[in-house]
Design a protein around this motif. Structure first.
Motif, PDB file in Angstrom:
ATOM      1  N   VAL A 197      -2.503 -11.795   3.672  1.00  0.00           N
ATOM      2  CA  VAL A 197      -1.757 -11.496   4.590  1.00  0.00           C
ATOM      3  C   VAL A 197      -0.868  -9.989   4.234  1.00  0.00           C
ATOM      4  N   LEU A 198      -1.117 -10.041   2.293  1.00  0.00           N
ATOM      5  CA  LEU A 198      -0.373  -9.336   1.217  1.00  0.00           C
ATOM      6  C   LEU A 198      -1.391  -8.197   2.095  1.00  0.00           C
ATOM      7  N   ARG A 199      -2.565  -8.049   1.471  1.00  0.00           N
ATOM      8  CA  ARG A 199      -3.258  -7.100   2.391  1.00  0.00           C
ATOM      9  C   ARG A 199      -2.997  -6.256   3.138  1.00  0.00           C
ATOM     10  N   ALA A 200      -2.699  -7.447   4.263  1.00  0.00           N
ATOM     11  CA  ALA A 200      -2.968  -6.361   5.760  1.00  0.00           C
ATOM     12  C   ALA A 200      -2.038  -5.386   5.778  1.00  0.00           C
ATOM     13  N   ARG A 201      -0.277  -6.238   5.136  1.00  0.00           N
ATOM     14  CA  ARG A 201       1.089  -5.898   5.333  1.00  0.00           C
ATOM     15  C   ARG A 201       0.912  -4.089   4.452  1.00  0.00           C
ATOM     16  N   ILE A 202       0.197  -4.199   3.210  1.00  0.00           N
ATOM     17  CA  ILE A 202      -0.084  -2.731   2.267  1.00  0.00           C
ATOM     18  C   ILE A 202      -0.478  -1.736   3.339  1.00  0.00           C
ATOM     19  N   ALA A 203      -1.444  -2.201   3.782  1.00  0.00           N
ATOM     20  CA  ALA A 203      -2.419  -1.326   4.516  1.00  0.00           C
ATOM     21  C   ALA A 203      -1.243  -0.418   6.260  1.00  0.00           C
ATOM     22  N   ALA A 204      -0.488  -2.150   6.316  1.00  0.00           N
ATOM     23  CA  ALA A 204      -0.028  -1.233   7.091  1.00  0.00           C
ATOM     24  C   ALA A 204       1.539  -0.159   7.001  1.00  0.00           C
ATOM     25  N   PHE A 205       1.640  -0.312   5.777  1.00  0.00           N
ATOM     26  CA  PHE A 205       2.785   0.990   5.463  1.00  0.00           C
ATOM     27  C   PHE A 205       2.245   1.640   4.999  1.00  0.00           C
ATOM     28  N   ASP A 206       0.917   2.222   5.070  1.00  0.00           N
ATOM     29  CA  ASP A 206      -0.070   3.503   4.734  1.00  0.00           C
ATOM     30  C   ASP A 206       0.554   4.233   4.037  1.00  0.00           C
ATOM     31  N   VAL A 207       1.335   3.854   3.314  1.00  0.00           N
ATOM     32  CA  VAL A 207       1.403   4.677   1.656  1.00  0.00           C
ATOM     33  C   VAL A 207       1.546   3.412   0.806  1.00  0.00           C
ATOM     34  N   PRO A 208       0.424   2.996   0.072  1.00  0.00           N
ATOM     35  CA  PRO A 208       0.532   2.277  -0.870  1.00  0.00           C
ATOM     36  C   PRO A 208       1.118   2.270  -2.464  1.00  0.00           C
ATOM     37  N   GLU A 209       1.925   3.242  -2.434  1.00  0.00           N
ATOM     38  CA  GLU A 209       2.283   3.520  -3.857  1.00  0.00           C
ATOM     39  C   GLU A 209       3.109   2.536  -4.341  1.00  0.00           C
ATOM     40  N   TRP A 210       4.234   2.032  -4.130  1.00  0.00           N
ATOM     41  CA  TRP A 210       5.070   0.386  -4.458  1.00  0.00           C
ATOM     42  C   TRP A 210       4.023  -0.470  -4.611  1.00  0.00           C
ATOM     43  N   SER A 211       3.476  -0.502  -4.640  1.00  0.00           N
ATOM     44  CA  SER A 211       2.590  -2.238  -4.929  1.00  0.00           C
ATOM     45  C   SER A 211       1.871  -2.105  -5.561  1.00  0.00           C
ATOM     46  N   GLY A 212       1.357  -0.673  -6.230  1.00  0.00           N
ATOM     47  CA  GLY A 212       0.884  -0.334  -8.136  1.00  0.00           C
ATOM     48  C   GLY A 212       1.086  -1.487  -8.888  1.00  0.00           C
ATOM     49  N   ASP A 213       2.195  -1.291  -9.160  1.00  0.00           N
ATOM     50  CA  ASP A 213       2.890  -2.100 -10.700  1.00  0.00           C
ATOM     51  C   ASP A 213       2.507  -3.359 -10.059  1.00  0.00           C
ATOM     52  N   TYR A 214       3.053  -3.883  -9.261  1.00  0.00           N
ATOM     53  CA  TYR A 214       2.817  -5.264  -8.523  1.00  0.00           C
ATOM     54  C   TYR A 214       1.490  -5.656  -8.277  1.00  0.00           C
TER      55      TYR A 214
END
Length: 277
Positions: A197-214
């Motif tokens: 689910v997490l992987r799909a949400r990151i892909a849906a946003f299409d701007v993965p910068e927010w997820s880097g540190d996480y």
């Protein structure tokens, strides 16, 4: 997945009637109502901070004349890099609220790479949303952000998932809290589904910068790295049914995940609802 549709009510304030004219007037009579524009918001933010076009352009790596054309609507939409640089300059002079930032990116037709502050998302869970959780009765349910941070839980969820509390994280609880292995018969299956689910949400946003540190933090776990790699296989997204251990024995829950419509935080608030099978 179905969306939980909210119902908004609006109060309409009418201008005062002018006696003897038979019509309504206001101070804006005769003024053209203009749609919002990227340039108009940029100009307002710049004027509020008393930043010159020259200074703003230099910070963003563009010319002052380009800033003028943006503000007057004579140029097309700017690139992601330019909008981020413009915002960064304005924010340094005087902080810009997340809401204004989001509005600026929306008007530019761009996704906002910044994640809303967790405290703001928690504050968005108002009493009406909390009542919705409690109305689910014995079914465990909670609000989460797109990174699986817990925003709010009902009493049934606190009982079903010991150790998971507001301020915690569903995925980290599954991976690292020994109480998850005790509460769930198939903890790894639940973790695998949650990683997908997490992987799909990151892909849906299409701007993965927010997820880097996480992702870097999660990546310290070898189990997370293994599940993350496995989640690339779209034919095996993980089980949706999880099984609780409690005094009644095995209790299967059909885990439903809904986006909660939010004008202020689109795509960031979700409800996880464990429906008793």
């Amino acid at each position: 997945m179905a969306n939980m549709q909210g119902v908004a009510t609006f109060s309409v304030i009418e201008p005062p009637a002018v006696r003897g004219t038979g019509r309504l007037t206001s101070d804006l009579d005769g003024a053209a109502v203009q749609p919002p524009s990227f340039g108009g918001v940029l100009r307002r933010l710049r004027d509020e901070r008393r930043v010159s076009r020259e200074r703003l352009g230099m910070a963003a790596g563009v010319s002052a004349s380009y800033i003028t054309h943006l503000e007057l609507g004579r140029r097309g939409r700017p690139t992601q890099a330019v909008v981020e640089a413009l915002f960064a300059c304005l924010h340094r002079v005087q902080p810009v609220s997340h809401r204004s930032r989001r509005y600026l990116f929306d008007l530019a037709g761009l996704p906002d790479p910044a994640a809303p502050p967790l405290a703001e998302l928690r504050a968005a869970i108002d009493p009406a949303k909390l009542r919705r959780l409690e109305r689910l009765g014995p079914d465990p349910a909670g609000y989460f952000d797109s990174r699986w941070h817990v925003l709010a839980l009902n009493d049934a969820a606190r009982l079903a998932f010991p150790g998971l509390t507001e301020g915690g994280n569903w995925l980290i609880w599954l991976l690292e809290d020994s109480r998850a292995a005790t509460a769930l018969l198939d903890r790894e299956a639940a973790a695998a589904a949650s990683v997908s689910v997490l992987r799909a949400r990151i892909a849906a946003f299409d701007v993965p910068e927010w997820s880097g540190d996480y992702l870097r933090d999660l990546g310290r776990s070898s189990e997370f790295r293994r599940l993350w790699s496995r989640a690339q296989d779209l034919d095996h997204p993980g089980e949706r049914i999880i099984r609780l251990r409690d005094r009644r024995g095995e209790v299967p829950l059909d885990m439903q995940l809904y986006d909660v419509e939010s004008a202020r935080y689109p795509g960031w608030i979700r409800m996880l609802w464990g429906m008793t099978c």
